[in-house]
Scaffold this motif. Structure first.
Motif, short mmCIF file in Angstrom:
data_model
loop_
_atom_site.label_atom_id
_atom_site.label_comp_id
_atom_site.label_asym_id
_atom_site.label_seq_id
_atom_site.Cartn_x
_atom_site.Cartn_y
_atom_site.Cartn_z
N ILE A 33 -1.88 -6.44 7.37
CA ILE A 33 -2.80 -5.82 6.41
C ILE A 33 -4.07 -6.67 6.29
O ILE A 33 -5.19 -6.14 6.26
CB ILE A 33 -2.13 -5.65 5.04
N LEU A 34 -3.91 -7.98 6.24
CA LEU A 34 -5.07 -8.88 6.17
C LEU A 34 -5.93 -8.72 7.42
O LEU A 34 -7.17 -8.63 7.32
CB LEU A 34 -4.60 -10.33 6.04
N ARG A 35 -5.28 -8.67 8.56
CA ARG A 35 -6.03 -8.53 9.81
C ARG A 35 -6.78 -7.20 9.85
O ARG A 35 -7.92 -7.13 10.31
CB ARG A 35 -5.07 -8.64 11.00
N LYS A 36 -6.16 -6.14 9.34
CA LYS A 36 -6.80 -4.83 9.28
C LYS A 36 -8.01 -4.88 8.34
O LYS A 36 -9.06 -4.30 8.63
CB LYS A 36 -5.80 -3.78 8.80
N ASN A 37 -7.86 -5.57 7.19
CA ASN A 37 -8.98 -5.71 6.25
C ASN A 37 -10.14 -6.45 6.88
O ASN A 37 -11.31 -6.09 6.68
CB ASN A 37 -8.52 -6.44 4.99
N TYR A 38 -9.84 -7.51 7.65
CA TYR A 38 -10.90 -8.26 8.33
C TYR A 38 -11.62 -7.38 9.36
O TYR A 38 -12.85 -7.44 9.49
CB TYR A 38 -10.31 -9.49 9.02
N LEU A 75 -10.77 -9.04 18.95
CA LEU A 75 -10.09 -10.16 18.29
C LEU A 75 -9.17 -9.64 17.19
O LEU A 75 -7.98 -9.96 17.17
CB LEU A 75 -11.12 -11.13 17.71
N TRP A 76 -9.72 -8.83 16.27
CA TRP A 76 -8.95 -8.39 15.11
C TRP A 76 -7.83 -7.43 15.48
O TRP A 76 -6.85 -7.29 14.73
CB TRP A 76 -9.85 -7.75 14.07
N GLN A 77 -7.95 -6.76 16.61
CA GLN A 77 -6.92 -5.80 17.01
C GLN A 77 -5.93 -6.39 18.00
O GLN A 77 -5.14 -5.65 18.60
CB GLN A 77 -7.58 -4.55 17.58
N SER A 78 -5.95 -7.70 18.16
CA SER A 78 -5.03 -8.37 19.08
C SER A 78 -4.05 -9.24 18.31
O SER A 78 -4.10 -9.33 17.07
CB SER A 78 -5.82 -9.24 20.06
N SER A 79 -3.17 -9.90 19.03
CA SER A 79 -2.22 -10.83 18.42
C SER A 79 -2.80 -12.24 18.34
O SER A 79 -2.11 -13.16 17.90
CB SER A 79 -0.93 -10.87 19.25
N ARG A 80 -4.05 -12.40 18.71
CA ARG A 80 -4.65 -13.74 18.74
C ARG A 80 -4.81 -14.38 17.36
O ARG A 80 -4.48 -15.56 17.18
CB ARG A 80 -5.99 -13.68 19.46
N PRO A 81 -5.32 -13.67 16.33
CA PRO A 81 -5.47 -14.31 15.03
C PRO A 81 -4.12 -14.67 14.41
O PRO A 81 -3.19 -13.86 14.42
CB PRO A 81 -6.18 -13.25 14.19
N PRO A 85 1.20 -15.85 6.25
CA PRO A 85 0.84 -16.35 4.92
C PRO A 85 0.77 -17.86 4.82
O PRO A 85 -0.15 -18.40 4.18
CB PRO A 85 1.96 -15.77 4.03
N ASP A 86 1.71 -18.59 5.42
CA ASP A 86 1.70 -20.04 5.28
C ASP A 86 0.47 -20.67 5.92
O ASP A 86 -0.22 -21.50 5.30
CB ASP A 86 2.98 -20.65 5.87
N ALA A 87 0.16 -20.25 7.15
CA ALA A 87 -1.00 -20.81 7.84
C ALA A 87 -2.30 -20.38 7.18
O ALA A 87 -3.21 -21.20 6.97
CB ALA A 87 -0.99 -20.39 9.31
N ASN A 88 -2.39 -19.10 6.83
CA ASN A 88 -3.63 -18.60 6.25
C ASN A 88 -3.88 -19.17 4.85
O ASN A 88 -5.02 -19.52 4.52
CB ASN A 88 -3.60 -17.07 6.18
#
Length: 457
Positions: A33-38, A75-81, A85-88
């Motif tokens: 969800i965070l990645r989608k928001n970004y 970038l945002w639509q890949s598994s790269r980011p 929760p812990d890392a972010n």
């Protein structure tokens, strides 16, 4: 940035080798969800920029901005980011300290994430998207160095270096002098392509010089904002010094293929890695070693010594003030470096960079006591190499030799490009046989053995 620079991992590899077979690593689960928001924030920003373009050179600007968003979108639509929760949460705690200490950037819409990318870099994409690659993070020694990296990339964004570079490029290609030169070249009968290339090279040089000016400006901005945070500004010098050595300093024992793939029932074959005879190989200037000038031009982080010199006086004055290397959590920082190393290796496999995935796992295996993840991953990767060679797709997933690569990686590439299908199967079979007793209960290992048996049959 250049995507041919390998992070040198010996100091980190040693962290994973205390036990012969440790517990199965649980890969981090991203916050989708965070990645989608970004992604949606990036889309909104680019849409606003494109809609606000003036009429002059509008077509050129629109094409460039659309291409930029295509890269951001990928970038945002890949598994790269890495958005677990812990890392972010840890990263955002550090970002919050920077913003709180600097009111002029309060309310910034910058979106800062770690990525699983292997190359040692961090980058601002111009729209507020900022990435810190795993390949860089594993080199950093403390939070203060990470704070400098974040401040530096925030500087690129808030000083609009991307927009200014685009503006300069568009104005250059539409300038009377450039168009006149292109017209002149088009009328020539011979060497048109070569001369056009030389003209493009001259533009590249100017662009690079402009970008290096941006680096110096971003360093100054980063210093001014970092000194307000309470972190040790001496980390700027140590970080830049590390970046300067990153491309050509070997910090780990090179991979020795003869040891890894030499078995009593199937000895290592020297023909797999021997250099071809000059009679049959094509000799040209590309075979010559890189010159110092070429090495400098290809560095991921150029001019670090000069960048340090520009800030030397300011850093010496700041040395009189006390600053901390850690203000959020030293334990999480160190654990995250370990996790990012493993996430980075797995991302290589996900992105179908099989040769790089195999290289990292072999390094990890060679440096330790047969860690479970490395053994399993080597077997899995060799099976995928077999399948893709059989389907004539291996060239898309295995790099070709390049003098910019480390020697041991080039030998691995040479070997992978020479192995026949039955040789891959036999190597993998002997490899799994050697580790079977320790690995027989590891999740997925027996499945890889079944694939090998199917190949043998």
């Amino acid at each position: 940035f250049h995507q041919k620079i390998f992070p040198f991992l010996f100091c980190l590899i040693s962290l994973f080798t205390k036990a012969q077979l440790g517990p199965v690593y649980s890969f981090k689960k991203d916050d989708t969800i965070l990645r989608k928001n970004y992604y949606e924030q990036s889309l909104k920003k680019e849409t606003e920029i494109i809609s606000s373009l003036g009429k002059e050179y509008q077509v050129d600007y629109k094409k460039i901005y659309e291409q930029r968003f295509k890269e951001i979108s990928s970038l945002w639509q890949s598994s790269r980011p890495l958005t677990s929760p812990d890392a972010n949460n840890y990263l955002q705690s550090i970002v919050k300290k920077i913003i709180t200490a600097n009111p002029d950037i309060k309310g910034t819409d910058a979106r800062i994430v770690f990525t699983r990318d292997w190359w040692p870099n961090a980058f601002s994409m111009g729209d507020g998207s900022i990435a810190i690659n795993a390949g860089l993070m594993i080199f950093l020694d403390n939070e203060a160095e990470l704070v400098f990296v974040i401040c530096h990339e925030l500087a690129h964004y808030h000083l609009d270096h991307s927009g200014k570079t685009i503006k300069k490029y568009v104005e250059t290609i539409n300038s009377e002098a450039y168009q006149k030169e292109l017209k002149k070249l088009s009328k020539q009968q011979y060497r048109v392509g070569q001369q056009t290339e030389e003209l493009a090279k001259s533009m590249t040089f100017d662009s690079r010089r402009h970008n290096r000016d941006n680096e110096a400006e971003a360093d100054r901005w980063a210093f001014q904002h970092m000194k307000n945070t309470g972190y040790d500004c001496g980390a700027i010098k140590t970080a830049l010094t590390s970046l300067n050595k990153m491309d050509d300093s070997l910090l780990f024992k090179p991979l020795v293929l003869e040891q890894t793939f030499n078995f009593n029932e199937y000895p290592f074959k020297k023909k797999w890695v021997e250099k071809e005879s000059a009679i049959f190989s094509q000799l040209n200037e590309d075979d010559a070693p890189l010159t110092k000038k070429e090495k400098d031009s290809l560095k991921t982080h150029p001019d670090c010594e000069r960048r340090i010199a520009f800030l030397e006086d300011s850093l010496e004055r700041m040395a009189l003030q006390s600053g901390k290397k850690f203000l959020v959590d030293e334990r999480i920082f160190k654990q995250l470096k370990k996790d990012l190393f493993l996430e980075m290796i797995e991302e290589c496999f996900t992105e179908k960079s099989l040769s790089r995935n195999l290289y990292y796992n072999l390094l990890m295996l060679q440096a330790g006591e047969n860690t479970s993840m490395a053994v399993y991953s080597v077997s899995r990767c060799l099976n995928h190499i077999y399948e893709n060679q059989k389907a004539h797709r291996l060239g898309l997933m295995v790099d070709a030799e390049d003098k910019r690569y480390p020697d041991d990686y080039n030998l691995l590439l040479r070997m992978l490009n020479r192995l026949k299908l039955d040789e891959i199967t036999t190597l993998n079979y002997q490899f799994c046989k050697q580790h079977y007793e320790q690995m027989k209960d590891y999740p997925g290992f027996r499945d890889e053995i079944k694939k090998i048996q199917k190949q043998k049959n």
